[in-house]
Design a protein around this motif. Structure first.
Motif, PDB file in Angstrom:
ATOM      1  N   TRP A   1       1.538   6.754   6.691  1.00 36.80           N
ATOM      2  CA  TRP A   1       2.752   7.386   6.348  1.00 36.80           C
ATOM      3  C   TRP A   1       3.957   6.266   5.854  1.00 36.80           C
ATOM      4  O   TRP A   1       3.921   6.181   4.139  1.00 36.80           O
ATOM      5  CB  TRP A   1       3.767   7.761   7.320  1.00 36.80           C
ATOM      6  CG  TRP A   1       2.988   9.681   6.946  1.00 36.80           C
ATOM      7  CD1 TRP A   1       2.740  10.150   8.538  1.00 36.80           C
ATOM      8  CD2 TRP A   1       3.056  10.925   6.694  1.00 36.80           C
ATOM      9  NE1 TRP A   1       2.392  11.064   8.464  1.00 36.80           N
ATOM     10  CE2 TRP A   1       2.435  11.750   7.230  1.00 36.80           C
ATOM     11  CE3 TRP A   1       3.302  10.749   5.085  1.00 36.80           C
ATOM     12  CZ2 TRP A   1       2.341  13.020   6.981  1.00 36.80           C
ATOM     13  CZ3 TRP A   1       2.971  11.856   4.432  1.00 36.80           C
ATOM     14  CH2 TRP A   1       2.299  13.144   4.914  1.00 36.80           C
ATOM     15  N   ILE A   2       3.201   4.957   6.542  1.00 38.99           N
ATOM     16  CA  ILE A   2       3.737   3.864   5.760  1.00 38.99           C
ATOM     17  C   ILE A   2       3.103   3.610   4.493  1.00 38.99           C
ATOM     18  O   ILE A   2       3.621   3.461   3.817  1.00 38.99           O
ATOM     19  CB  ILE A   2       3.831   2.964   6.714  1.00 38.99           C
ATOM     20  CG1 ILE A   2       5.325   3.298   7.269  1.00 38.99           C
ATOM     21  CG2 ILE A   2       4.751   1.454   5.981  1.00 38.99           C
ATOM     22  CD1 ILE A   2       4.485   2.187   8.657  1.00 38.99           C
ATOM     23  N   LEU A   3       2.236   3.812   3.992  1.00 36.89           N
ATOM     24  CA  LEU A   3       0.605   3.263   3.458  1.00 36.89           C
ATOM     25  C   LEU A   3       1.423   4.340   2.349  1.00 36.89           C
ATOM     26  O   LEU A   3       1.298   3.723   0.850  1.00 36.89           O
ATOM     27  CB  LEU A   3      -0.469   3.507   3.469  1.00 36.89           C
ATOM     28  CG  LEU A   3      -0.557   2.036   4.561  1.00 36.89           C
ATOM     29  CD1 LEU A   3      -2.291   2.556   4.795  1.00 36.89           C
ATOM     30  CD2 LEU A   3      -0.483   0.805   3.811  1.00 36.89           C
ATOM     31  N   ILE A   4       0.848   5.808   2.498  1.00 40.12           N
ATOM     32  CA  ILE A   4       1.504   6.679   1.391  1.00 40.12           C
ATOM     33  C   ILE A   4       2.970   6.309   1.240  1.00 40.12           C
ATOM     34  O   ILE A   4       3.136   6.112  -0.515  1.00 40.12           O
ATOM     35  CB  ILE A   4       1.321   8.170   1.725  1.00 40.12           C
ATOM     36  CG1 ILE A   4       0.152   8.213   2.190  1.00 40.12           C
ATOM     37  CG2 ILE A   4       2.373   9.062   0.708  1.00 40.12           C
ATOM     38  CD1 ILE A   4      -0.909   8.674   0.554  1.00 40.12           C
ATOM     39  N   LYS A   5       3.939   5.983   1.796  1.00 40.28           N
ATOM     40  CA  LYS A   5       5.694   5.692   1.547  1.00 40.28           C
ATOM     41  C   LYS A   5       5.289   4.919  -0.103  1.00 40.28           C
ATOM     42  O   LYS A   5       6.164   4.995  -0.650  1.00 40.28           O
ATOM     43  CB  LYS A   5       6.370   5.526   2.688  1.00 40.28           C
ATOM     44  CG  LYS A   5       8.348   6.001   1.664  1.00 40.28           C
ATOM     45  CD  LYS A   5       8.285   5.600   3.178  1.00 40.28           C
ATOM     46  CE  LYS A   5       8.432   4.059   3.769  1.00 40.28           C
ATOM     47  NZ  LYS A   5       9.610   3.451   4.115  1.00 40.28           N
ATOM     48  N   ASN A   6       5.001   3.228   0.505  1.00 38.70           N
ATOM     49  CA  ASN A   6       5.041   2.684  -0.406  1.00 38.70           C
ATOM     50  C   ASN A   6       4.408   2.433  -1.482  1.00 38.70           C
ATOM     51  O   ASN A   6       4.921   1.769  -2.643  1.00 38.70           O
ATOM     52  CB  ASN A   6       3.949   1.450   0.650  1.00 38.70           C
ATOM     53  CG  ASN A   6       5.047   0.888   1.297  1.00 38.70           C
ATOM     54  OD1 ASN A   6       6.780   0.525   1.771  1.00 38.70           O
ATOM     55  ND2 ASN A   6       4.786   0.271   3.063  1.00 38.70           N
ATOM     56  N   THR A   7       3.029   3.066  -2.006  1.00 37.28           N
ATOM     57  CA  THR A   7       2.246   2.832  -2.948  1.00 37.28           C
ATOM     58  C   THR A   7       3.208   4.444  -3.895  1.00 37.28           C
ATOM     59  O   THR A   7       2.999   3.866  -4.790  1.00 37.28           O
ATOM     60  CB  THR A   7       0.676   3.879  -1.662  1.00 37.28           C
ATOM     61  OG1 THR A   7       0.477   2.708  -1.244  1.00 37.28           O
ATOM     62  CG2 THR A   7       0.188   4.063  -3.726  1.00 37.28           C
ATOM     63  N   LEU A   8       3.481   4.959  -3.229  1.00 34.99           N
ATOM     64  CA  LEU A   8       3.919   5.818  -3.914  1.00 34.99           C
ATOM     65  C   LEU A   8       6.022   5.807  -4.429  1.00 34.99           C
ATOM     66  O   LEU A   8       5.929   5.727  -5.551  1.00 34.99           O
ATOM     67  CB  LEU A   8       4.611   7.485  -3.089  1.00 34.99           C
ATOM     68  CG  LEU A   8       3.311   8.590  -3.446  1.00 34.99           C
ATOM     69  CD1 LEU A   8       3.883   9.643  -2.231  1.00 34.99           C
ATOM     70  CD2 LEU A   8       3.419   8.217  -4.346  1.00 34.99           C
ATOM     71  N   PHE A   9       6.547   4.812  -3.419  1.00 36.65           N
ATOM     72  CA  PHE A   9       7.727   4.478  -4.036  1.00 36.65           C
ATOM     73  C   PHE A   9       7.211   3.685  -4.929  1.00 36.65           C
ATOM     74  O   PHE A   9       8.509   3.411  -6.255  1.00 36.65           O
ATOM     75  CB  PHE A   9       8.566   4.215  -3.297  1.00 36.65           C
ATOM     76  CG  PHE A   9      10.226   3.556  -3.802  1.00 36.65           C
ATOM     77  CD1 PHE A   9      11.176   4.264  -3.191  1.00 36.65           C
ATOM     78  CD2 PHE A   9      10.272   2.324  -3.623  1.00 36.65           C
ATOM     79  CE1 PHE A   9      12.610   3.788  -3.327  1.00 36.65           C
ATOM     80  CE2 PHE A   9      11.693   1.923  -3.644  1.00 36.65           C
ATOM     81  CZ  PHE A   9      12.839   2.781  -3.989  1.00 36.65           C
ATOM     82  N   LEU A  10       6.840   2.863  -4.824  1.00 33.72           N
ATOM     83  CA  LEU A  10       6.119   0.925  -6.296  1.00 33.72           C
ATOM     84  C   LEU A  10       5.714   1.663  -6.994  1.00 33.72           C
ATOM     85  O   LEU A  10       5.767   1.277  -8.240  1.00 33.72           O
ATOM     86  CB  LEU A  10       5.423   0.387  -5.228  1.00 33.72           C
ATOM     87  CG  LEU A  10       5.187  -1.016  -5.612  1.00 33.72           C
ATOM     88  CD1 LEU A  10       6.362  -1.928  -6.576  1.00 33.72           C
ATOM     89  CD2 LEU A  10       3.914  -1.769  -5.309  1.00 33.72           C
ATOM     90  N   SER A  11       5.141   3.077  -7.315  1.00 33.91           N
ATOM     91  CA  SER A  11       3.982   3.572  -8.640  1.00 33.91           C
ATOM     92  C   SER A  11       5.166   4.147  -9.392  1.00 33.91           C
ATOM     93  O   SER A  11       5.167   3.866 -10.568  1.00 33.91           O
ATOM     94  CB  SER A  11       2.983   4.469  -7.811  1.00 33.91           C
ATOM     95  OG  SER A  11       2.332   3.633  -7.282  1.00 33.91           O
ATOM     96  N   LEU A  12       6.405   4.856  -8.132  1.00 39.99           N
ATOM     97  CA  LEU A  12       7.010   5.541  -9.180  1.00 39.99           C
ATOM     98  C   LEU A  12       8.564   4.852  -9.558  1.00 39.99           C
ATOM     99  O   LEU A  12       8.306   5.299 -10.691  1.00 39.99           O
ATOM    100  CB  LEU A  12       7.697   7.304  -8.387  1.00 39.99           C
ATOM    101  CG  LEU A  12       6.728   8.288  -7.962  1.00 39.99           C
ATOM    102  CD1 LEU A  12       7.532   8.731  -6.947  1.00 39.99           C
ATOM    103  CD2 LEU A  12       6.621   8.743  -8.880  1.00 39.99           C
ATOM    104  N   TYR A  13       9.145   3.528  -9.185  1.00 34.59           N
ATOM    105  CA  TYR A  13      10.145   2.633  -9.697  1.00 34.59           C
ATOM    106  C   TYR A  13       9.170   1.461 -10.555  1.00 34.59           C
ATOM    107  O   TYR A  13       9.553   2.039 -12.016  1.00 34.59           O
ATOM    108  CB  TYR A  13       9.377   1.898  -8.479  1.00 34.59           C
ATOM    109  CG  TYR A  13      10.901   0.742  -8.369  1.00 34.59           C
ATOM    110  CD1 TYR A  13      11.630   1.130  -9.749  1.00 34.59           C
ATOM    111  CD2 TYR A  13      11.119   0.246  -7.512  1.00 34.59           C
ATOM    112  CE1 TYR A  13      13.178   0.303 -10.256  1.00 34.59           C
ATOM    113  CE2 TYR A  13      12.378  -0.229  -7.764  1.00 34.59           C
ATOM    114  CZ  TYR A  13      13.272  -0.579  -8.778  1.00 34.59           C
ATOM    115  OH  TYR A  13      14.109  -1.545  -8.716  1.00 34.59           O
TER     116      TYR A  13
END
Length: 320
Positions: free
Chosen positions: A89-101
């Motif tokens: 979930w840390i990988l998913i959160k970091n990847t999604l947040f950075l991508s959406l940002y």
């Protein structure tokens, strides 16, 4: 009732021969064009389609002794291991947040830049702005990261010198997990904004000048021209690029993230692509990393389908 007989084989064979001969004549007439696309076609077959056979690694325990075909099947073992991993979930959160940002800041930035450049009347100043904003695109990722590290370095960096001159304390920007995403996104926007704006500038150049003349007669302001003429004119391009961007949402640039990464900001900078590199190449766990990469690709495919569906429902245009 009598049924109408369909065309017999004897009548369709001459038609098929005629069609084949017509195709052969066209290919012979335009052989230069077919020769021109031959090399890109071979490239895509060899490096894009043939490697698809390697997907089976994700469902096997790859052994270097027996190779891909001889390795035993294990089903969804590696996918289950990834889903149950503590850092999933840390990988998913970091990847999604950075991508959406990146998408939220990086997608509208070139549109705004193109609209601003389109409003410039001075030709020399307009070309100068285009050149200055376009030039950072040619800076390689390694050089860009080196510049960022030098500018933001504590005690010796330019930003830190300005802060100390103002009486503020020294900060290790790259070592702050909360600042990593902002540093990555803003530097990315600065590097690619001018290049991405080119396609919008080209689309704006094709707008019918009579629309501007009519809006001037109606007393429209510059902002009203942008809203009612410029934006609708580039809307199909915007939708197309947005759908393509959604398809690459989880494929953030690996090189830049990896080069900016350090032990202090790993909690915020560890994403799927860097994790696949560390597990697959550094630790030589090829099957597990292939499963993670396949999962990432499937999510990207789902996102591009959803984005295209939403774009078609909202604007009537899409990628397909």
């Amino acid at each position: 009732m009598t049924s109408i007989p369909g065309p017999s084989r004897m009548t369709t064979e001459p038609i098929n021969r005629t069609v084949r001969s017509e195709i052969a004549r066209k290919m012979q007439r335009h052989w230069q064009l077919y020769l021109l696309i031959l090399l890109p076609l071979v490239y895509f077959i060899l490096f894009k389609y043939v490697p698809i056979l390697g997907i089976q690694i994700a469902f096997k325990d790859l052994s270097a002794k027996v190779g891909i075909w001889g390795s035993p099947w294990v089903g969804f073992k590696h996918f289950e291991a990834f889903f149950n991993h503590p850092n999933f979930w840390i990988l998913i959160k970091n990847t999604l947040f950075l991508s959406l940002y990146t998408l939220a800041i990086g997608f509208p930035a070139p549109i705004i830049l193109a609209l601003m450049i389109n409003e410039l009347k001075n030709g020399f100043f307009k070309r100068t702005v285009q050149m200055v904003t376009y030039a950072p695109y040619f800076i390689s990722t390694v050089v860009m990261v080196s510049m960022i590290l030098l500018f933001l370095a504590p005690r010796i960096g330019v930003i830190d010198h300005v802060r100390t001159a103002l009486g503020l304390e020294s900060i290790n920007f790259i070592g702050q997990p909360s600042m990593f995403k902002t540093i990555f996104v803003l530097s990315d926007v600065w590097q690619y904004m001018g290049y991405s704006a080119i396609i919008y500038i080209a689309a704006l150049a094709g707008v019918n000048p009579q629309l501007y003349e009519a809006s001037k007669l109606d007393g429209a302001t510059r902002l009203q021209k942008i809203i009612h003429i410029d934006l609708p004119s580039i809307m199909p391009i915007m939708v197309l690029l947005l759908v393509l961007s959604m398809g690459q949402l989880l494929n953030i640039g690996f090189e830049k993230v990896y080069l900016l990464q350090n032990p202090l900001n790993t909690s915020s900078s560890e994403i799927i692509s860097t994790y696949v590199y560390k597990v697959g190449l550094v630790q030589a766990n090829y099957s597990f990393s292939a499963a993670v990469g396949l999962f990432n690709s499937l999510i990207n495919l789902l996102l591009i389908l959803l984005a295209n569906f939403g774009a078609r429902r909202a604007t009537g245009s899409g990628l397909f």
